[in-house]
Scaffold this motif. Structure first.
Motif, PDB file in Angstrom:
ATOM      1  N   THR A 199       1.008  -1.401   0.005  1.00  9.03           N
ATOM      2  CA  THR A 199       0.100  -0.062  -0.001  1.00  9.03           C
ATOM      3  C   THR A 199       0.816   1.430   0.078  1.00  9.03           C
ATOM      4  O   THR A 199       0.196   2.350  -0.274  1.00  9.03           O
ATOM      5  CB  THR A 199      -0.798   0.156   1.277  1.00  9.03           C
ATOM      6  OG1 THR A 199      -0.209   0.253   2.468  1.00  9.03           O
ATOM      7  CG2 THR A 199      -1.958  -1.301   1.264  1.00  9.03           C
ATOM      8  N   SER A 200       2.092   1.334   0.533  1.00 10.02           N
ATOM      9  CA  SER A 200       3.113   2.219   0.135  1.00 10.02           C
ATOM     10  C   SER A 200       3.711   2.431  -1.090  1.00 10.02           C
ATOM     11  O   SER A 200       3.416   3.359  -1.685  1.00 10.02           O
ATOM     12  CB  SER A 200       4.250   2.299   1.560  1.00 10.02           C
ATOM     13  OG  SER A 200       4.670   1.010   1.254  1.00 10.02           O
ATOM     14  N   LEU A 201       4.426   1.406  -1.536  1.00 12.81           N
ATOM     15  CA  LEU A 201       5.151   1.460  -2.974  1.00 12.81           C
ATOM     16  C   LEU A 201       4.165   1.835  -3.828  1.00 12.81           C
ATOM     17  O   LEU A 201       4.537   2.481  -4.771  1.00 12.81           O
ATOM     18  CB  LEU A 201       5.976   0.096  -2.809  1.00 12.81           C
ATOM     19  CG  LEU A 201       7.269  -0.009  -1.954  1.00 12.81           C
ATOM     20  CD1 LEU A 201       7.750  -1.259  -2.226  1.00 12.81           C
ATOM     21  CD2 LEU A 201       8.168   1.084  -1.839  1.00 12.81           C
ATOM     22  N   LEU A 202       2.999   0.931  -3.997  1.00 14.51           N
ATOM     23  CA  LEU A 202       2.219   1.209  -5.219  1.00 14.51           C
ATOM     24  C   LEU A 202       1.359   2.363  -5.290  1.00 14.51           C
ATOM     25  O   LEU A 202       0.861   2.573  -6.231  1.00 14.51           O
ATOM     26  CB  LEU A 202       1.420  -0.050  -5.190  1.00 14.51           C
ATOM     27  CG  LEU A 202       1.898  -1.601  -5.264  1.00 14.51           C
ATOM     28  CD1 LEU A 202       0.972  -2.667  -5.730  1.00 14.51           C
ATOM     29  CD2 LEU A 202       3.057  -1.637  -6.174  1.00 14.51           C
ATOM     30  N   ASN A 203       1.521   3.194  -4.136  1.00 15.22           N
ATOM     31  CA  ASN A 203       0.886   4.261  -3.999  1.00 15.22           C
ATOM     32  C   ASN A 203       1.752   5.593  -4.101  1.00 15.22           C
ATOM     33  O   ASN A 203       1.584   6.628  -3.741  1.00 15.22           O
ATOM     34  CB  ASN A 203      -0.066   4.274  -2.847  1.00 15.22           C
ATOM     35  CG  ASN A 203      -1.497   3.730  -3.044  1.00 15.22           C
ATOM     36  OD1 ASN A 203      -2.336   4.102  -4.024  1.00 15.22           O
ATOM     37  ND2 ASN A 203      -1.978   2.828  -2.110  1.00 15.22           N
ATOM     38  N   GLY A 204       3.083   5.273  -4.294  1.00 13.21           N
ATOM     39  CA  GLY A 204       4.120   6.277  -4.539  1.00 13.21           C
ATOM     40  C   GLY A 204       4.605   6.714  -3.374  1.00 13.21           C
ATOM     41  O   GLY A 204       5.533   7.674  -3.032  1.00 13.21           O
ATOM     42  N   ALA A 205       4.396   6.102  -1.872  1.00 10.69           N
ATOM     43  CA  ALA A 205       4.975   6.189  -0.887  1.00 10.69           C
ATOM     44  C   ALA A 205       6.124   5.483  -0.435  1.00 10.69           C
ATOM     45  O   ALA A 205       6.569   4.474  -1.148  1.00 10.69           O
ATOM     46  CB  ALA A 205       4.047   6.083   0.320  1.00 10.69           C
ATOM     47  N   ALA A 206       7.016   6.058   0.494  1.00 10.84           N
ATOM     48  CA  ALA A 206       8.387   5.336   0.654  1.00 10.84           C
ATOM     49  C   ALA A 206       8.019   4.282   1.804  1.00 10.84           C
ATOM     50  O   ALA A 206       7.166   4.366   2.513  1.00 10.84           O
ATOM     51  CB  ALA A 206       9.410   6.363   1.279  1.00 10.84           C
ATOM     52  N   LEU A 207       9.003   3.236   2.055  1.00  7.62           N
ATOM     53  CA  LEU A 207       8.886   2.168   3.028  1.00  7.62           C
ATOM     54  C   LEU A 207      10.085   2.315   3.681  1.00  7.62           C
ATOM     55  O   LEU A 207      11.202   2.436   3.299  1.00  7.62           O
ATOM     56  CB  LEU A 207       8.807   0.864   2.468  1.00  7.62           C
ATOM     57  CG  LEU A 207       8.799  -0.553   3.198  1.00  7.62           C
ATOM     58  CD1 LEU A 207       7.301  -0.335   4.017  1.00  7.62           C
ATOM     59  CD2 LEU A 207       8.864  -1.580   2.505  1.00  7.62           C
ATOM     60  N   ALA A 208      10.243   2.475   5.111  1.00  6.56           N
ATOM     61  CA  ALA A 208      11.093   2.677   5.944  1.00  6.56           C
ATOM     62  C   ALA A 208      11.272   1.516   6.738  1.00  6.56           C
ATOM     63  O   ALA A 208      10.326   1.003   7.700  1.00  6.56           O
ATOM     64  CB  ALA A 208      10.867   4.056   6.974  1.00  6.56           C
ATOM     65  N   ILE A 209      12.401   0.634   6.684  1.00  3.69           N
ATOM     66  CA  ILE A 209      12.730  -0.429   7.358  1.00  3.69           C
ATOM     67  C   ILE A 209      13.862  -0.285   8.502  1.00  3.69           C
ATOM     68  O   ILE A 209      15.075   0.120   8.286  1.00  3.69           O
ATOM     69  CB  ILE A 209      13.147  -1.316   6.244  1.00  3.69           C
ATOM     70  CG1 ILE A 209      12.329  -1.650   5.051  1.00  3.69           C
ATOM     71  CG2 ILE A 209      13.439  -2.811   6.880  1.00  3.69           C
ATOM     72  CD1 ILE A 209      12.905  -2.532   4.104  1.00  3.69           C
ATOM     73  N   PRO A 210      13.366  -0.217   9.796  1.00  2.00           N
ATOM     74  CA  PRO A 210      14.264  -0.224  10.833  1.00  2.00           C
ATOM     75  C   PRO A 210      15.172  -1.531  10.787  1.00  2.00           C
ATOM     76  O   PRO A 210      14.677  -2.672  10.479  1.00  2.00           O
ATOM     77  CB  PRO A 210      13.411  -0.240  12.142  1.00  2.00           C
ATOM     78  CG  PRO A 210      12.161  -0.735  11.716  1.00  2.00           C
ATOM     79  CD  PRO A 210      11.929  -0.623  10.163  1.00  2.00           C
ATOM     80  N   SER A 211      16.295  -1.413  11.858  1.00  3.70           N
ATOM     81  CA  SER A 211      16.933  -2.780  12.014  1.00  3.70           C
ATOM     82  C   SER A 211      16.296  -3.536  13.028  1.00  3.70           C
ATOM     83  O   SER A 211      15.403  -3.207  13.691  1.00  3.70           O
ATOM     84  CB  SER A 211      18.300  -2.255  12.465  1.00  3.70           C
ATOM     85  OG  SER A 211      18.332  -1.426  13.701  1.00  3.70           O
ATOM     86  N   ASP A 212      16.957  -4.883  13.330  1.00  2.00           N
ATOM     87  CA  ASP A 212      16.276  -5.507  14.281  1.00  2.00           C
ATOM     88  C   ASP A 212      16.560  -4.742  15.759  1.00  2.00           C
ATOM     89  O   ASP A 212      15.672  -4.984  16.547  1.00  2.00           O
ATOM     90  CB  ASP A 212      17.108  -6.930  14.343  1.00  2.00           C
ATOM     91  CG  ASP A 212      16.546  -7.799  13.078  1.00  2.00           C
ATOM     92  OD1 ASP A 212      15.381  -7.378  12.468  1.00  2.00           O
ATOM     93  OD2 ASP A 212      17.417  -8.682  12.883  1.00  2.00           O
TER      94      ASP A 212
END
Length: 491
Positions: A199-212
C-alpha cells in the motif's frame, strides 16, 4: 487489469528519483529499486512458479519479492529465525522452485535449491537479458501460513488481483502518496507486512525499514520513526499500547492502524489527539483488511473494545445465522466476507477447511470467517470472538473471550490472557495470566470485580501473575510460552 508489478513499475517510471526504501544507512530510489528488481529477475530460470523468501528485512528482500511477482511467480515468506522444521514444511507444501536467501541462513535450508541475494545476484551491474513482466492479475502472488485448527499450518494463497484490490481500498480510506513514509515493522509471514509494503510502494510512498535493534526497543523504534519522518504505522494493538504509555510520539506520524487482534480503548486513549487511529479487521483469507473503523470521535463498546467498522471499498460483510440467513441488527451471527479481497483458499490438503469459501449463485465467493459479531445501530460492525471459542465448565458453555474481556476491565489489570486447558479426566478449566497495572494488585479484588459480571463458574480457576505476556513471531500472545497450571482429575 493491473498486477502488483505493473502498479509498481508505473510508480517507478513516474517517480524515478523519489525515495522508495529508507534504511538507517541507505536510501534507495524507485528507479534504483526497479533496477535491482530487474537484476534479480534476470537471474531466475525461464519459468517461475513458487519461490521461498528467507531473508533479512532490507531493500534486497523487497526487490526479491517484486522480482518473483514480475516473473509471474508467487512468493512464500519465512523469517530466518523460524524453526527449521516449520520452514521446511512450508516450502515443501508450496513446492518451491528454489529459495532466495543469504549465506548466513543456508544451513537451515538444506535439501532445497538455493539462490543467494547477498553476493552474485546483487553484484551484477546490468541484466544479461531483458525479462518481460507476466501481466496476469489472476496469478497467485503469495502464500501466507496461518495457524490451523488441526495443529498444522494452512497456506493461504492470495492473487495479484486480491492485493491490487486492497491497495485501492487502502488508498480510498487513507490517501497515501508521495511524501508519505510507511514503517515496515511486521514480520513477513503476517499480512500486516503485505499492507506495509504494497500500500506504500504502489501508491508512491516510501517504505522505512528499521534494524532488528530498532525493533527490539520502543524508544529506538520511535527514534527511527522520527529520524526518517515516518507518517504511517500499522501494527498489532500491543505496539500501539506501548506507544500509548510514551510521553510523546514522533510528530511526523499522521496515521496509526491497529490490526490482527481486538483494540481496547485504553490501548490508544492518549494517542487519539496525536494522530488518526484506526481499528481494522480482516482474516488473511480476505487479503489484509475487510473493514475499517476510525477511533477518533468513535465510541468504545461496553466490553472496552472498539468496533471493527464498515467494509472497505470493494468488500461486503454479512452477518449470518447457522442456516446462512442474515440476522437482524443487534443479533449475533457469523461474520462472512465477500468481494475483491477473498483469496483462492488454502493450498495442499485442506479440502475440509476450504469449505469456508462458499460459491454464491452470482459467481462470487463468500468467506465464512468463523468469527462472531453483530451490527450496531449506526451500521458499524462489532467483533465478539471466534465461533469455536467455547469450553464447557461444569456442564455450562463459557466463552473464553468474554472472560478475558471482563478481566481486562478490572482496574488493576494492565494486560491479560485467558486460556482453557483440560485436567486428567478431560474436563475443562481456565487459567488467567495477568500483568498488573501496579504492584498493588490483589487477587481478591480482581475476583470481586469479575463476580459483578460473571457467574462463579466463569471465573478462572487459576491466576498467574506475569511480568509481561510473551508474544510469538506474529506479535500475538504465544500460548506455548505460558506456564501451564496442572490440575488433577477428581478421584
Amino acid at each position: 487489469m493491473d498486477t502488483i508489478y505493473s502498479l509498481f513499475q508505473q510508480v517507478a517510471m513516474e517517480q524515478e528519483n523519489a525515495p522508495a526504501i529508507l534504511e538507517n544507512n541507505r536510501t534507495m530510489t524507485f528507479g534504483e529499486l526497479s533496477d535491482l528488481v530487474d537484476r534479480i529477475a534476470c537471474s531466475f530460470p525461464g519459468e517461475v512458479h513458487s519461490v521461498g523468501i528467507v531473508m533479512r528485512h532490507r531493500a534486497e528482500m523487497i526487490a526479491s519479492i517484486l522480482a518473483v511477482l514480475k516473473c509471474g511467480g508467487r512468493y512464500i515468506p519465512a523469517e530466518p529465525d523460524f524453526p527449521t522444521g516449520r520452514i521446511h514444511d512450508m516450502m515443501r507444501e508450496a513446492q518451491v522452485d528454489f529459495i532466495l536467501t543469504e549465506h548466513a541462513f543456508a544451513s537451515k535450508l538444506e535439501g532445497f535449491p538455493i539462490r543467494y541475494t547477498d553476493c552474485e545476484i546483487c553484484g551484477v551491474e546490468t541484466p544479461s537479458w531483458e525479462r518481460g513482466a507476466v501481466a496476469d492479475p489472476e496469478r497467485p502472488a503469495y502464500v501466507l501460513y496461518t495457524s490451523g485448527t488441526t495443529g498444522r499450518p494452512k497456506g493461504v494463497c492470495v492473487t495479484n488481483r486480491n492485493v491490487c484490490h486492497y491497495v485501492w481500498a487502502f488508498a480510498n480510506e487513507f490517501h497515501p502518496g508521495p511524501g508519505d513514509r510507511m514503517l515496515q515493522y511486521s514480520v513477513c509471514s503476517f499480512d500486516i507486512f503485505v499492507e506495509e509494503v504494497f500500500t506504500s510502494l504502489l501508491n508512491g510512498a516510501a517504505l522505512a525499514i528499521p534494524s532488528d535493534e530498532d525493533k527490539a526497543d520502543i524508544q529506538a523504534l520511535m527514534a527511527f520513526t522520527e529520524r526518517h519522518h515516518v507518517t504511517m504505522l500499522s501494527g498489532f494493538p500491543y505496539l500501539l499500547a506501548e506507544m500509548n504509555h510514551l510521553s510523546s510520539i514522533p510528530s511526523s506520524l499522521r496515521l496509526l492502524i491497529s490490526g490482527g487482534d481486538v483494540l481496547r480503548g485504553f490501548y490508544v486513549d492518549r494517542l487519539l489527539d496525536k494522530a488518526e487511529v484506526y481499528n481494522t479487521y480482516g482474516p488473511s483469507e480476505t487479503t489484509v483488511c475487510a473493514s475499517y473503523y476510525r477511533c477518533n470521535g468513535g465510541t468504545v463498546l461496553e466490553d472496552g473494545t472498539y468496533p471493527i467498522g464498515h467494509p472497505v471499498l470493494g468488500a461486503q460483510i454479512r452477518i449470518l445465522d447457522p442456516d446462512g440467513h442474515e440476522v437482524p441488527k443487534g443479533q449475533t451471527g457469523e461474520i462472512c466476507i465477500c468481494g475483491g479481497g477473498v483469496s483462492m483458499g488454502y493450498i495442499g490438503d485442506h479440502a475440509e477447511e476450504n469449505k469456508a469459501f462458499e460459491q454464491q449463485p452470482d459467481g462470487k465467493v463468500l468467506y465464512h470467517s468463523g468469527d462472531l459479531g453483530y451490527i450496531l445501530p449506526d451500521g458499524n460492525i462489532a467483533f465478539l470472538h471466534r465461533k469455536d471459542d467455547q469450553v464447557m465448565i461444569y456442564g455450562k458453555r463459557v466463552e473464553v473471550a468474554e472472560v478475558e474481556s471482563r478481566l481486562y476491565q478490572c482496574k488493576d489489570v494492565q494486560q491479560a490472557v485467558v486460556r482453557a486447558f483440560t485436567d486428567e479426566q478431560g474436563l475443562s478449566y481456565m487459567t488467567a495470566y495477568v500483568v498488573p497495572a501496579d504492584k498493588k494488585l490483589k487477587l481478591s479484588q480482581v475476583k470481586r470485580e469479575l463476580a459483578q459480571n460473571l457467574t462463579a463458574f466463569m471465573i478462572p480457576e487459576f491466576f498467574v501473575e506475569m511480568a509481561q505476556i510473551p508474544l510469538n513471531v506474529n506479535g500475538k500472545p504465544d500460548v506455548s510460552r505460558l506456564p501451564v497450571v496442572m490440575k488433577a482429575g477428581a478421584v
